[in-house]
Design an enzyme around this catalytic site. Structure first.
Site, PDB file in Angstrom:
ATOM      1  N   ASP A  13      -0.699   3.618   7.827  1.00 60.84           N
ATOM      2  CA  ASP A  13      -2.050   3.034   7.825  1.00 60.84           C
ATOM      3  C   ASP A  13      -2.808   3.627   6.635  1.00 60.84           C
ATOM      4  O   ASP A  13      -2.987   4.838   6.553  1.00 60.84           O
ATOM      5  CB  ASP A  13      -2.732   3.371   9.159  1.00 60.84           C
ATOM      6  CG  ASP A  13      -4.097   2.706   9.303  1.00 60.84           C
ATOM      7  OD1 ASP A  13      -4.432   2.274  10.413  1.00 60.84           O
ATOM      8  OD2 ASP A  13      -4.846   2.647   8.300  1.00 60.84           O
ATOM      9  N   ASP A 113      -3.664  -3.286   5.689  1.00 53.45           N
ATOM     10  CA  ASP A 113      -3.476  -1.861   5.391  1.00 53.45           C
ATOM     11  C   ASP A 113      -2.543  -1.162   6.376  1.00 53.45           C
ATOM     12  O   ASP A 113      -2.577   0.057   6.493  1.00 53.45           O
ATOM     13  CB  ASP A 113      -4.845  -1.160   5.306  1.00 53.45           C
ATOM     14  CG  ASP A 113      -5.332  -0.613   6.631  1.00 53.45           C
ATOM     15  OD1 ASP A 113      -5.045  -1.252   7.660  1.00 53.45           O
ATOM     16  OD2 ASP A 113      -5.981   0.440   6.629  1.00 53.45           O
ATOM     17  N   GLU A 114      -1.685  -1.918   7.041  1.00 52.60           N
ATOM     18  CA  GLU A 114      -0.877  -1.333   8.108  1.00 52.60           C
ATOM     19  C   GLU A 114       0.513  -1.949   8.163  1.00 52.60           C
ATOM     20  O   GLU A 114       0.650  -3.163   7.989  1.00 52.60           O
ATOM     21  CB  GLU A 114      -1.577  -1.676   9.424  1.00 52.60           C
ATOM     22  CG  GLU A 114      -1.620  -0.574  10.423  1.00 52.60           C
ATOM     23  CD  GLU A 114      -2.386  -1.031  11.656  1.00 52.60           C
ATOM     24  OE1 GLU A 114      -3.614  -1.198  11.544  1.00 52.60           O
ATOM     25  OE2 GLU A 114      -1.755  -1.232  12.694  1.00 52.60           O
TER      26      GLU A 114
END
Ligand code: TTP
Ligand code: MG
Length: 370
Positions: A13, A113-114
């Site tokens: 993350d 973002d993960e």
């Protein structure tokens, strides 16, 4: 005896992502509170905070709060407010995801973002090796892009996700299979995907506050209260049991074409003339859908109408039709060497797709995102 191999799953993350991306292109922002906001446009300050850097978070400015409140809390500081620049963040994200992919046996992006990485094979199931791998990834992403991230390492996706939140920014938290229940037990139930405000209030009324409380709660009773599917999910989740595979969205699909040859043949050129036409069609479809494929298969229906297929995995996902042509030709060549019969119909099939933009999957979309 078959023993199920314990998996090693990593959730990565990116730290305070939109704000960190802004710091990346303007290093002068570092050290100041940075707030990236979604401006609704009604008045100068209407809208909400998308994210903020850790300087701003010290002042209680975090995702979701109204911008006017953020302004108030940051009064008298050197705070910088910026509008969301999604295209730019997407570019940075793409570069980073490409790096992550190289470190995974299986890869699944779940947002800008993960991402989840299954690293069971390449670590031989060893958590120490996984920690070292994360450090290597951190160096690669820092050097090549300039961004930090936090990671959770665990035997499944559910626990990896929770673990990734424990040490931020730039942290790593590993939870060994033997530690899973102890790790989860003291955490509040709303750490679990699918437990929002309403559900946690409901659980509180049953005397369930922590994940440990939930794990000990009578599963039959849970099913009565929440229904069979969700009750079962809560029971398993509380014990840290999650068998969901790491799999790119759309990976289960395939695209195929099959057609009849002008005449029954064993001639490789005649065969590839047909498959080249099919590849052209498939090429259009994958370009349209913006996907890459990793698995290439051929289908041959023989004169006696038996059907045979052969399959090959490519080193990397690709959308290169020349690679597809070569692979298909090689597969047919190999196949013809093994078979005596003439071929009547030929086909190709590609699968194991990766897509640029992701869809949230199953559970993640089942429960409104947390
Ligand atoms: P998160 O990973 O939840 O947050 P973050 O990366 O900013 O911070 P952390 O260091 O805690 O991981 O979300 C990723 C991005 O998604 C975030 O940078 C901005 C965007 N986002 C919103 O636009 N609105 C929101 O409410 C949230 C939570 C995130
Ligand atoms: Mg983040």
């Amino acid at each position: 005896m078959t023993t199920l191999q314990t998996r090693v799953i990593i959730l990565v993350d990116l730290d305070y992502f939109f704000a960190q991306a802004e710091e990346l292109r303007n290093p002068a922002l570092k050290g100041k509170p940075v707030v990236v906001g979604m401006y609704s446009g009604r008045t100068a300050d209407s809208g909400a905070v998308s994210t903020s850097n850790y300087e701003a978070r010290k002042h209680g400015v975090k995702s979701g709060i109204p911008l006017f409140l953020a302004k108030k809390r940051l009064e008298g500081t050197e705070a910088v407010f910026l509008p969301v620049d999604y295209d730019y963040y997407q570019q940075i994200s793409d570069k980073i995801m490409q790096i992550f992919r190289e470190y995974a046996d299986a890869f699944e992006k779940v947002g800008i973002d993960e991402a989840y990485l299954d690293v069971t094979k390449r670590t031989g199931g060893d958590f120490e090796a996984a920690k070292a791998l994360v450090q290597e990834m951190k160096r690669a992403v820092k050097n090549q892009v300039g961004i930090t991230f936090s990671a959770g390492i665990a035997p499944d996706k559910l626990v990896a996700k929770i673990a990734s939140d424990i040490q931020k920014p730039d942290g790593v938290t590993a939870v060994l299979p033997s530690e899973v229940e102890r790790f989860l037990a003291p955490l509040p139930v709303d750490k679990l995907l699918g437990v929002g405000r309403k559900t946690s209030a409901k659980m509180a009324s049953l005397g369930i506050k922590t994940i440990g409380d939930l794990a000990r709660y009578d599963p039959k009773r849970l099913m009565e209260v929440f229904g069979k599917t969700i009750g079962t999910y809560f029971h398993n989740a509380a014990k840290g049991v999650d068998n969901d595979p790491v799999q790119e969205a759309g990976e289960s699909e395939s695209i195929s074409r099959i057609s009849t040859l002008k005449e029954d043949t064993r001639n490789l050129d005649t065969i590839t003339e047909k498959t080249d036409q099919q590849i052209e069609e498939i090429g259009k479809e994958i370009a349209q859908r913006g996907i890459r494929f990793r698995q290439v298969g051929i289908i041959a229906v023989m004169t006696d109408l038996t059907a045979k297929s052969r399959m090959q995995m490519l080193e990397q996902p690709t959308n290169d039709l020349e690679v597809l042509r070569k692979t298909v030709r090689a597969l047919f060549e190999k196949y013809l060497n093994k078979s005596e019969l003439e071929i009547r119909r030929v086909g190709i099939k590609i699968a194991q797709f990766t897509k640029e933009e992701t869809q949230q999957k199953q559970l993640t979309s089942f429960f409104a995102s947390k």
